[in-house]
Design a protein around this motif. Structure first.
Motif, PDB file in Angstrom:
ATOM      1  N   ALA A 323       0.831  -1.204   0.000  1.00 45.65           N
ATOM      2  CA  ALA A 323       0.000   0.000   0.000  1.00 45.65           C
ATOM      3  C   ALA A 323       0.865   1.253   0.000  1.00 45.65           C
ATOM      4  CB  ALA A 323      -0.921   0.003   1.226  1.00 45.65           C
ATOM      5  N   LEU A 324       1.948   1.223   0.768  1.00 47.47           N
ATOM      6  CA  LEU A 324       2.851   2.365   0.829  1.00 47.47           C
ATOM      7  C   LEU A 324       3.469   2.636  -0.538  1.00 47.47           C
ATOM      8  CD1 LEU A 324       4.108   4.436   2.779  1.00 47.47           C
ATOM      9  CD2 LEU A 324       5.960   2.810   3.180  1.00 47.47           C
ATOM     10  N   ASP A 325       3.874   1.562  -1.214  1.00 45.84           N
ATOM     11  CA  ASP A 325       4.462   1.712  -2.543  1.00 45.84           C
ATOM     12  C   ASP A 325       3.424   2.249  -3.527  1.00 45.84           C
ATOM     13  OD1 ASP A 325       6.771   1.008  -4.458  1.00 45.84           O
ATOM     14  OD2 ASP A 325       5.055   0.016  -5.383  1.00 45.84           O
ATOM     15  N   PHE A 326       2.197   1.785  -3.418  1.00 45.27           N
ATOM     16  CA  PHE A 326       1.129   2.245  -4.308  1.00 45.27           C
ATOM     17  C   PHE A 326       0.917   3.745  -4.150  1.00 45.27           C
ATOM     18  CE2 PHE A 326      -3.230   3.247  -5.367  1.00 45.27           C
ATOM     19  CZ  PHE A 326      -3.455   2.544  -6.534  1.00 45.27           C
ATOM     20  N   VAL A 327       0.812   4.203  -2.910  1.00 45.13           N
ATOM     21  CA  VAL A 327       0.578   5.624  -2.657  1.00 45.13           C
ATOM     22  C   VAL A 327       1.753   6.468  -3.149  1.00 45.13           C
ATOM     23  CG1 VAL A 327       0.313   7.364  -0.833  1.00 45.13           C
ATOM     24  CG2 VAL A 327      -0.981   5.230  -0.722  1.00 45.13           C
TER      25      VAL A 327
END
Length: 544
Positions: A323-327
């Motif tokens: 999720a962090l990478d996506f954001v």
């Protein structure tokens, strides 16, 4: 359409954006009288444009719909109404042609028109839309639940996937929402077997939407700073703070991707994003402002949401790596920011949700295909971690087809001798410590710095360049970034001319036929890979 009228029930709700929403029911009557009725929406002298005449085949008699009514600020304000009409019409057209139902994650719109001005009566714009408010609630309400009703973060993958499906539909039809946030995403909860719950999301509230006409040099409706300050893209922010450069700045579909990243952050934080300033940024006085007539979200009450150009959101609340990478990818500056379709089809964060949706990615490459593409060229079988890191890095490459992925992998196999080397064997002295590393052999300090800023928003790869060779994820991420930043837009690459990709990567050594042996080796790799990724398609070797 003659004889069909819209009749109101006892439902009315006001929204902060200035619209009054009526719940209405379409009933067929033989007379032209409006007694006991609400409004006749076709062949009516009170309306100017007749757009309501075109929605008969898309609605059903006896069903309930929403009618959005917005009065103009002045009795003669045709410009405001026309601008709103132009922003909604492409959405109506897109739904009219959407015969396969792929727009399930977007609220439907059926017709729009505005009234003829009369003395003392303000001009009113009417929009006929799918009825949602009685069966769906805003996503912001759902994520704010606490205690035993609190939504688990494991659902956020599915939520994000559904929002991406909606955005991809809009962007494929060149529609920009311009105000993506949890308040404008509606959710329906449904009980399923084994007492599980499923949630269905729809993007809604298109009052600020715009049509991106690629053939027009005058997209004035795009270049209006609208939306919420905490979710607006960097380019929207620059426009609002008068830091705009017509030669390089564009308000396009990628502005929604930035807002989507902020929306995912809002889900994890369970409140709108907060913005962090460096001391240098705090000294700037060019705060983000809205268009003069936009009184969105009680502007004065949201001063904390104001931000300077270059400020970064606080993403410390996200504790999931994917999720962090996506954001982070969503918040990249344009043009490094990936498209909605690329994220939808490639990113590991929505991979699990994608399988549940049953919509296979057009541009994704399976693990078996990846392995076969390497083996068929005579190289050792790649590891699972190599494939997983490859899949994570792909959205950075802005790939638009499996063919382009094949071009990329062919070059990678050549640069890394079949994924076996991530460091240049005999580096040139002029590179210093920034010699070739990673699967694309990243060189020169400037390229290390650009990659580091684009991928991580800092200079970690400049300070420790060995990460590019030592970390599998970084090796693929930098390779994909280089493709997206340098190769993807090179003339001929989008048309599938493999030689153009060789020239973009290594023009001095192999471009223009300088080293036919090396160039021929890359071409042979590409032929075999293309046969795996796109069976039956003939390779185009020209372009070098």
């Amino acid at each position: 359409m003659a004889g069909k009228y819209l009749y109101a029930t006892n439902f009315e709700q006001k929204f902060s954006n200035g619209f009054t929403v009526y719940q209405i029911k379409l009933e067929e009557r033989a007379t032209t009288t409006q007694e006991n009725g609400f409004l006749q929406l076709s062949h009516n002298d009170d309306f100017e444009n007749g757009e309501f005449d075109n929605f008969e085949e898309n609605i059903e008699v006896g069903c309930t719909y929403e009618l959005l009514a917005k009065p103009a600020k002045r009795t003669d304000s045709k410009t405001e109404m026309e601008q709103l009409r132009l922003s909604i019409l492409p959405l109506i057209t897109a739904f009219t042609t959407d015969m396969d139902g792929t727009s399930i994650n977007v609220q439907r719109y059926y017709g729009i028109d505005y009234t003829v001005p009369k003395a003392g009566i303000p001009r009113i714009c009417y929009i006929l839309a799918e009825n949602c408010e009685d069966c769906l609630q805003p996503l912001s309400t759902l994520i704010a639940l606490t205690g035993c009703q609190k939504i688990d973060t494991s659902l956020f993958r599915s939520f994000t996937k559904q929002m991406l499906l909606g955005l991809t539909f809009l962007h494929n039809n060149r529609i920009i929402h311009k105000d993506i946030r949890c308040d404008n995403v509606l959710v329906r909860q449904q009980e399923c077997p084994l007492k599980k719950k499923e949630y269905f999301l729809k993007l809604a509230h298109f009052e600020k939407a715009a049509f991106h006409d690629l053939n027009s040099k005058d997209n004035k409706i795009l270049n209006i700073a609208e939306g919420s300050s905490r979710f607006a893209s960097t380019e929207m922010q620059k426009l609002a703070s008068f830091d705009w450069d017509d030669s390089i700045d564009v308000i396009g579909t990628l502005t929604d991707v930035f807002s989507l990243g902020c929306t995912v952050l809002e889900m994890y934080q369970r409140s709108p994003p907060n913005w962090i300033y460096t001391e240098k940024e705090r000294q700037k006085e060019s705060l983000f402002v809205f268009a003069p007539e936009n009184k969105f979200d009680d502007f004065l009450a949201n001063l904390r949401g104001l931000r300077n150009v270059g400020a970064n959101p606080d993403i410390s609340c996200i504790n999931e790596k994917d999720a962090l990478d996506f954001v982070r990818r969503c918040l990249l500056p344009r043009p490094e920011r990936p498209s909605s379709s690329s994220l939808n089809e490639m990113h590991v964060f929505t991979k699990e949700a994608s399988a549940k949706q049953g919509s296979p990615a057009r541009y994704q490459v399976s693990k078996d295909e990846f392995r076969l593409a390497v083996i068929v060229n005579g190289f050792p079988q790649p590891t699972d971690s190599q494939y997983e890191s490859f899949a994570k890095g792909v959205p950075y490459g802005h790939f638009t087809s499996r063919r382009e992925l094949g071009m990329f992998l062919a070059n990678i196999l050549h640069e890394s001798a079949g994924l076996r080397y991530r460091k240049e064997i005999s580096p040139q002295p002029e590179y210093g410590k920034y010699y070739g590393r990673g699967y694309m052999q990243l060189t020169w300090e400037d390229n290390y710095r650009k990659a580091s800023q684009a991928l991580y928003h800092d200079d970690r790869l400049v300070e420790n360049p060995d990460q590019v060779a030592d970390d599998e994820d970084v090796a693929w991420a930098t390779a994909c970034w280089y493709w997206g930043a340098v190769v993807h837009s090179y003339p001929g690459v989008a048309e599938g001319k493999f030689g153009a990709s060789i020239r973009a990567i290594n023009s001095e050594e192999e471009g223009m036929g300088r080293n036919e042996v090396k160039s021929r080796a890359r071409n042979e790799y590409y032929k075999r890979i293309l046969a795996v990724f796109v069976p039956g398609e003939a390779p185009v070797e020209s372009g070098s």
